[in-house]
Design an enzyme around this catalytic site. Structure first.
Site, PDB file in Angstrom:
ATOM      1  N   LYS A 106       0.045   4.001  -8.749  1.00 34.42           N
ATOM      2  CA  LYS A 106      -1.211   4.961  -8.562  1.00 34.42           C
ATOM      3  C   LYS A 106      -0.877   6.215  -7.880  1.00 34.42           C
ATOM      4  CE  LYS A 106      -4.672   4.001  -5.716  1.00 34.42           C
ATOM      5  NZ  LYS A 106      -4.971   5.167  -4.944  1.00 34.42           N
ATOM      6  N   ASN A 107      -0.313   6.048  -6.550  1.00 38.20           N
ATOM      7  CA  ASN A 107      -0.163   7.144  -5.623  1.00 38.20           C
ATOM      8  C   ASN A 107       1.000   7.961  -5.901  1.00 38.20           C
ATOM      9  OD1 ASN A 107      -2.445   5.860  -4.107  1.00 38.20           O
ATOM     10  ND2 ASN A 107      -1.078   5.136  -2.329  1.00 38.20           N
ATOM     11  N   CYS A 113     -14.753   8.127   3.242  1.00 36.84           N
ATOM     12  CA  CYS A 113     -14.763   6.971   2.672  1.00 36.84           C
ATOM     13  C   CYS A 113     -15.046   5.627   3.491  1.00 36.84           C
ATOM     14  CB  CYS A 113     -13.695   6.848   1.591  1.00 36.84           C
ATOM     15  SG  CYS A 113     -12.195   6.483   2.316  1.00 36.84           S
ATOM     16  N   ARG A 137     -11.328  10.637   6.776  1.00 36.66           N
ATOM     17  CA  ARG A 137     -10.415  11.494   5.960  1.00 36.66           C
ATOM     18  C   ARG A 137     -10.258  12.918   6.215  1.00 36.66           C
ATOM     19  NH1 ARG A 137      -8.861   7.169   1.703  1.00 36.66           N
ATOM     20  NH2 ARG A 137      -6.964   8.301   2.096  1.00 36.66           N
ATOM     21  N   ASP A 168      -1.588   0.186   3.472  1.00 39.88           N
ATOM     22  CA  ASP A 168      -2.165  -0.155   2.236  1.00 39.88           C
ATOM     23  C   ASP A 168      -1.973  -1.596   2.058  1.00 39.88           C
ATOM     24  OD1 ASP A 168      -3.452   2.449   1.616  1.00 39.88           O
ATOM     25  OD2 ASP A 168      -1.907   2.778   0.197  1.00 39.88           O
ATOM     26  N   ARG A 206      -9.887   0.970  -9.759  1.00 38.86           N
ATOM     27  CA  ARG A 206      -9.302   2.213  -9.532  1.00 38.86           C
ATOM     28  C   ARG A 206      -7.737   2.105  -9.212  1.00 38.86           C
ATOM     29  NH1 ARG A 206     -10.743   3.639  -3.835  1.00 38.86           N
ATOM     30  NH2 ARG A 206      -8.812   5.046  -4.498  1.00 38.86           N
TER      31      ARG A 206
HETATM   32  C1  UD1 Z   1      -2.210   8.307   1.161  1.00 39.97           C
HETATM   33  C2  UD1 Z   1      -2.536   7.272   0.100  1.00 39.97           C
HETATM   34  C3  UD1 Z   1      -3.582   6.128   0.705  1.00 39.97           C
HETATM   35  C4  UD1 Z   1      -2.598   5.591   1.885  1.00 39.97           C
HETATM   36  C5  UD1 Z   1      -2.379   6.733   2.913  1.00 39.97           C
HETATM   37  C6  UD1 Z   1      -1.768   6.315   4.200  1.00 39.97           C
HETATM   38  C7  UD1 Z   1      -2.889   8.617  -2.138  1.00 39.97           C
HETATM   39  C8  UD1 Z   1      -3.460   8.894  -3.316  1.00 39.97           C
HETATM   40  N1  UD1 Z   1      -3.356   7.652  -1.298  1.00 39.97           N
HETATM   41  O1  UD1 Z   1      -3.668   8.477   1.328  1.00 39.97           O
HETATM   42  O2  UD1 Z   1      -3.418   4.964  -0.344  1.00 39.97           O
HETATM   43  O3  UD1 Z   1      -3.529   4.633   2.635  1.00 39.97           O
HETATM   44  O4  UD1 Z   1      -1.834   7.804   2.214  1.00 39.97           O
HETATM   45  O5  UD1 Z   1      -0.503   5.816   3.833  1.00 39.97           O
HETATM   46  O6  UD1 Z   1      -1.445   8.563  -2.286  1.00 39.97           O
HETATM   47  N2  UD1 Z   1      -4.820  12.814   8.449  1.00 39.97           N
HETATM   48  C9  UD1 Z   1      -5.440  13.766   9.316  1.00 39.97           C
HETATM   49  N3  UD1 Z   1      -5.521  15.049   8.683  1.00 39.97           N
HETATM   50  C10 UD1 Z   1      -5.241  15.396   7.467  1.00 39.97           C
HETATM   51  C11 UD1 Z   1      -4.832  14.456   6.474  1.00 39.97           C
HETATM   52  C12 UD1 Z   1      -4.865  13.041   7.290  1.00 39.97           C
HETATM   53  O7  UD1 Z   1      -5.578  13.719  10.552  1.00 39.97           O
HETATM   54  O8  UD1 Z   1      -5.442  16.664   7.232  1.00 39.97           O
HETATM   55  C13 UD1 Z   1      -4.800  11.503   9.075  1.00 39.97           C
HETATM   56  C14 UD1 Z   1      -5.606  10.437   8.333  1.00 39.97           C
HETATM   57  O9  UD1 Z   1      -7.100  10.409   8.776  1.00 39.97           O
HETATM   58  C15 UD1 Z   1      -4.695   9.157   8.500  1.00 39.97           C
HETATM   59  C16 UD1 Z   1      -3.595   9.712   8.209  1.00 39.97           C
HETATM   60  O10 UD1 Z   1      -3.557  11.023   8.679  1.00 39.97           O
HETATM   61  O11 UD1 Z   1      -5.070   8.586   9.878  1.00 39.97           O
HETATM   62  C17 UD1 Z   1      -2.603   9.494   7.427  1.00 39.97           C
HETATM   63  O12 UD1 Z   1      -3.448   9.905   6.103  1.00 39.97           O
HETATM   64  P1  UD1 Z   1      -2.961  10.490   4.713  1.00 39.97           P
HETATM   65  O13 UD1 Z   1      -1.416  10.014   4.938  1.00 39.97           O
HETATM   66  O14 UD1 Z   1      -3.101  11.850   4.677  1.00 39.97           O
HETATM   67  O15 UD1 Z   1      -3.676   9.695   3.626  1.00 39.97           O
HETATM   68  P2  UD1 Z   1      -3.856  10.275   2.154  1.00 39.97           P
HETATM   69  O16 UD1 Z   1      -2.576  11.097   1.843  1.00 39.97           O
HETATM   70  O17 UD1 Z   1      -5.070  10.805   1.970  1.00 39.97           O
END
Ligand code: UD1
Length: 420
Positions: free
Chosen positions: A22-23, A115, A120, A307, A399
């Site tokens: 999915k990711n 969420c 996030r 995850d 999902r």
């Molecule tokens: C992706 C995955 C999700 C997984 C996560 C972490 C997808 C669709 N989803 O989510 O399943 O749990 O990686 O492995 O691929 N953060 C910031 N600023 C930002 C972005 C992120 O501070 O601009 C922080 C987040 O709050 C979190 C950490 O960075 O603490 C990691 O988040 P991130 O890797 O961005 O998660 P996603 O890419 O949204």
């Protein structure tokens, strides 16, 4: 709404096929917006999240066809605005931001909300696009990007306080493929899904080196062309089935998996005492009634994945020992604990560490799914429990797990999907 009824205690045995990731699928589908040509993506799992991304592509003007795992996209013309109504249902919709910036230089994408697993933020996505010369305004819940003046590669560091960002790295990498000059991303996410996205972009004509490490270098090209790609296996779905096999298995085998993407999870299971047998694209797990507890901390790849945290909490209930698991990526991601406690699980939550005393009987109960992986953990707990567990709000599972109920039933689980 639907719910899943799980009658606990049935042993699991047999072979299960793992779906495409999915990711990986979500950003790869978004990346098709970078070209006017036709792209063909194979092994896209049939999930509500991938259906939703297909819908977003269509609403943005792409022609999309989908049949049994194959998605064909031709985005001859693309709209520059992704409004709130379009993106609000799925946080990962944010991954259209990079492709729209790269292709159109100017776009407006509504901010996705938080969420249950945390607020996030997307600050790192925006920091990366600014390092490419884009001007960004966040106003009225919308992100407006203007890269018409000075869109060019540059150095940046995307490391955040909780580690690197997966979709942030993907977004910036997608935009940078069409920015003039060299982009160098330090603190890039090294997750296999980022590498899979890079491999698709390279097939489209992008020049990218270092994907799968924490430093990615991209040399911008004038345009990208159509390409075909097969998505990697879903390492989180695979890890979830390994937990099921460890908890209830009489020997189960996963097919169409990539063990190289799952080393930390496999090591954790081995350290508990479970025997794993690896084939070319298979992993088998044998039960161990005297398995030991674990002490794990979630980290960015190649560390133990956030995850898989919830599913290991369920696994810990089956092991006659004490286990601890500390969440560092999303410290609030423990919604499953309260529900598991309602089933009699002995868990203490101290800050972002869960301490689980396993080996005590747990009993079926009606429970509420709160997010995707928490729901999977509740299904696992239901398999282990005595009696009947009702997992409500099944849409969370739909999902991210392709036909989870059918796959579990094929292994011998007693599960049925019903209307709430
Ligand atoms: C992706 C995955 C999700 C997984 C996560 C972490 C997808 C669709 N989803 O989510 O399943 O749990 O990686 O492995 O691929 N953060 C910031 N600023 C930002 C972005 C992120 O501070 O601009 C922080 C987040 O709050 C979190 C950490 O960075 O603490 C990691 O988040 P991130 O890797 O961005 O998660 P996603 O890419 O949204």
């Amino acid at each position: 709404m639907e719910k899943l009824i799980v009658h606990g205690g049935a042993p699991l045995k047999g072979v299960v096929d793992i779906s495409g990731s999915k990711n990986s699928s979500l950003p790869i589908l978004a990346a098709t917006l970078l070209t006017r040509d036709t792209c063909t993506i194979r092994r896209v799992p049939d999930l509500s999240d991938t259906n939703y991304m297909v819908r977003i592509l269509g609403e943005l003007g792409a022609e999309v066809e989908r049949a049994s795992g194959v998605v064909v996209v031709k985005a001859e013309n693309v709209a520059s605005v992704a409004p709130y109504d379009l993106v609000r249902k799925m946080r990962a919709s944010i991954c259209v931001l990079g492709p729209l910036t790269g292709r159109l230089r100017q776009c407006t994408v509504s901010l996705p909300g938080g969420c249950v697993i945390g607020d996030r933020p997307v600050d790192l996505h925006l920091k990366g696009l600014e390092a490419l010369g884009a001007e960004i305004k966040v106003d009225g819940g919308d992100i407006s990007v203007d890269a018409t003046q000075n869109f060019r590669g540059g150095p940046m560091n995307l490391m955040g306080k909780s580690g690197s960002t997966v979709l942030g790295t993907g977004n910036v990498m997608m935009a940078a493929t069409l920015a003039k000059g060299i982009t160098s991303i330090e603190g890039a996410a090294a997750e296999p899904e980022v590498e899979d996205l890079a491999n698709f972009l390279i097939k489209m004509g992008a020049k990218i080196e270092g994907a799968g490490t924490n430093t990615i270098t991209i040399e911008g090209v004038d345009q990208l062309h159509g390409a075909e790609h097969t998505v990697i296996p879903d390492r989180i779905e695979a890890g979830t089935f390994l937990c099921a096999g460890a908890m209830m298995g009489e020997g189960i085998t996963l097919r169409r998996v990539n063990a190289a993407h799952m080393q930390t999870v496999l090591d954790a299971l081995r350290q508990c005492g479970f025997t794993l047998t690896l084939g070319r694209d298979t992993i088998s797990i044998a039960p161990n009634p005297s398995a030991k507890g674990f002490d794990l901390t979630t980290l960015c790849y190649p560390g133990f994945p956030t995850d898989m945290q919830a599913q290991f909490c369920a696994l810990a209930c089956a092991i006659g020992d004490t286990s601890t698991i500390t969440e560092t990526i999303f410290p609030q991601r423990f919604m499953h604990i309260a529900e598991m406690k309602r089933m009699g699980a002995q868990v203490d939550l101290e800050g972002a560490t869960a301490k689980i005393r396993g080996g005590h009987p747990i009993k079926g109960a009606p429970v509420m799914a709160s997010d995707l992986r928490a729901s999977a953990a509740l299904v696992l707990a239901g398999l282990l429990s005595q009696g009947k567990t009702e997992v409500n709000r099944l849409y969370h599972i739909d999902r991210g797990y392709e036909h989870l109920d059918d796959k579990l039933a094929s292994l011998g689980a007693k599960v049925e999907r019903m209307r709430e």
